[in-house]
Design a protein around this motif. Structure first.
Motif, short mmCIF file in Angstrom:
data_model
loop_
_atom_site.label_atom_id
_atom_site.label_comp_id
_atom_site.label_asym_id
_atom_site.label_seq_id
_atom_site.Cartn_x
_atom_site.Cartn_y
_atom_site.Cartn_z
N ALA A 12 -36.84 -115.36 7.06
CA ALA A 12 -36.52 -116.84 7.23
C ALA A 12 -35.26 -117.16 6.45
O ALA A 12 -34.58 -117.95 6.74
CB ALA A 12 -37.87 -117.26 6.88
N ILE A 13 -35.25 -116.62 5.24
CA ILE A 13 -34.30 -116.84 4.33
C ILE A 13 -32.87 -116.31 4.90
O ILE A 13 -31.67 -117.22 4.91
CB ILE A 13 -34.29 -115.86 2.99
CG1 ILE A 13 -35.57 -116.64 2.23
CG2 ILE A 13 -32.99 -115.95 2.13
CD1 ILE A 13 -35.82 -115.66 0.86
N ASN A 14 -32.85 -115.27 5.51
CA ASN A 14 -31.56 -114.61 6.13
C ASN A 14 -31.13 -115.35 7.55
O ASN A 14 -29.77 -115.36 7.78
CB ASN A 14 -31.74 -113.16 6.56
CG ASN A 14 -31.74 -112.19 5.24
OD1 ASN A 14 -30.97 -112.50 4.05
ND2 ASN A 14 -32.29 -111.20 5.23
N LYS A 15 -32.20 -116.28 7.88
CA LYS A 15 -31.47 -116.92 8.99
C LYS A 15 -30.41 -118.38 8.47
O LYS A 15 -29.94 -118.73 9.23
CB LYS A 15 -32.75 -117.73 9.97
CG LYS A 15 -33.62 -116.62 10.58
CD LYS A 15 -34.63 -117.50 11.54
CE LYS A 15 -35.60 -116.23 12.41
NZ LYS A 15 -36.46 -116.80 13.06
N VAL A 16 -31.08 -118.52 7.49
CA VAL A 16 -30.18 -119.84 6.59
C VAL A 16 -29.17 -119.26 5.76
O VAL A 16 -28.05 -119.47 5.89
CB VAL A 16 -31.38 -120.61 5.92
CG1 VAL A 16 -30.51 -121.77 5.43
CG2 VAL A 16 -32.32 -121.09 6.87
N TYR A 17 -29.56 -118.21 5.14
CA TYR A 17 -28.58 -117.48 3.99
C TYR A 17 -28.18 -116.37 4.38
O TYR A 17 -29.08 -115.04 3.99
CB TYR A 17 -28.95 -117.85 2.69
CG TYR A 17 -29.24 -119.05 2.35
CD1 TYR A 17 -28.31 -120.20 1.91
CD2 TYR A 17 -30.63 -119.67 2.29
CE1 TYR A 17 -28.94 -121.63 1.70
CE2 TYR A 17 -31.04 -121.10 2.08
CZ TYR A 17 -30.06 -121.73 1.66
OH TYR A 17 -30.27 -122.90 1.56
N LYS A 18 -27.24 -116.02 5.18
CA LYS A 18 -27.14 -114.48 5.85
C LYS A 18 -27.03 -113.35 4.46
O LYS A 18 -27.47 -112.32 4.72
CB LYS A 18 -25.93 -114.45 6.37
CG LYS A 18 -26.06 -114.93 7.80
CD LYS A 18 -24.82 -114.54 8.80
CE LYS A 18 -24.84 -115.18 10.11
NZ LYS A 18 -25.86 -114.49 10.99
N GLY A 19 -26.48 -113.81 3.24
CA GLY A 19 -26.41 -112.93 2.27
C GLY A 19 -27.49 -112.95 1.24
O GLY A 19 -27.25 -112.16 0.40
N GLY A 20 -28.25 -113.47 1.61
CA GLY A 20 -29.57 -113.62 0.68
C GLY A 20 -29.06 -114.81 -0.29
O GLY A 20 -28.37 -115.70 -0.23
N ILE A 21 -29.86 -115.18 -1.50
CA ILE A 21 -29.76 -115.88 -2.37
C ILE A 21 -29.70 -115.39 -3.82
O ILE A 21 -30.57 -114.54 -4.23
CB ILE A 21 -31.05 -116.72 -2.55
CG1 ILE A 21 -31.67 -117.59 -1.11
CG2 ILE A 21 -30.85 -117.93 -3.50
CD1 ILE A 21 -32.65 -118.19 -0.99
N ALA A 22 -28.52 -115.56 -4.57
CA ALA A 22 -28.15 -115.00 -5.64
C ALA A 22 -28.78 -115.97 -7.04
O ALA A 22 -28.39 -117.34 -6.67
CB ALA A 22 -26.84 -114.57 -6.01
N ARG A 23 -29.25 -115.58 -8.10
CA ARG A 23 -29.47 -116.56 -9.05
C ARG A 23 -28.09 -117.09 -9.80
O ARG A 23 -28.08 -118.25 -10.28
CB ARG A 23 -30.47 -115.84 -10.15
CG ARG A 23 -30.95 -116.98 -11.07
CD ARG A 23 -32.12 -116.25 -11.91
NE ARG A 23 -32.88 -117.31 -12.49
CZ ARG A 23 -32.88 -117.32 -13.64
NH1 ARG A 23 -32.32 -116.75 -14.77
NH2 ARG A 23 -33.67 -118.38 -14.50
N THR A 24 -27.03 -116.48 -10.06
CA THR A 24 -25.87 -116.67 -10.60
C THR A 24 -24.80 -116.07 -9.89
O THR A 24 -25.07 -115.10 -9.26
CB THR A 24 -26.15 -116.44 -12.00
OG1 THR A 24 -25.74 -115.04 -12.45
CG2 THR A 24 -27.02 -117.03 -12.89
#
Length: 91
Positions: free
Chosen positions: A41-53
């Motif tokens: 579900a995350i990769n459908k919206v954010y292909k590279g994932g989510i980084a904190r910083t």
């Protein structure tokens, strides 16, 4: 002439109250971040994932996409960061 000056001053007072009473846009950090069920579900919206910083380094090797940087979004989906490198669902 005096009536015109009073009318203009009255109009300025009304406008100043209207502008100060208008709702201010909300801060991005104050908005609740969306929690995703899994990495698919995350990769459908954010292909590279989510980084904190923006300064975190990937432990898992070479990635194909650059992660989206958001502290609030990462904190809401911290459970999806298996290798604990501060990037959730990197690809």
């Amino acid at each position: 002439m005096k009536k015109m000056g009073v009318a203009i001053m009255s109009l300025m007072v009304v406008i100043s109250f209207t502008v100060s009473a208008a709702p201010m846009p909300t801060d991005a950090a104050a908005v609740k971040a969306k929690t995703y069920a899994n990495c698919t579900a995350i990769n459908k919206v954010y292909k590279g994932g989510i980084a904190r910083t923006s300064t975190v380094k990937n432990k898992g090797g070479k990635t194909k996409y650059k992660p989206f940087v958001s502290k609030a979004l990462y904190d809401a989906n911290k459970k999806s960061d298996r290798d604990k490198d501060l990037i959730a669902c990197e690809r």
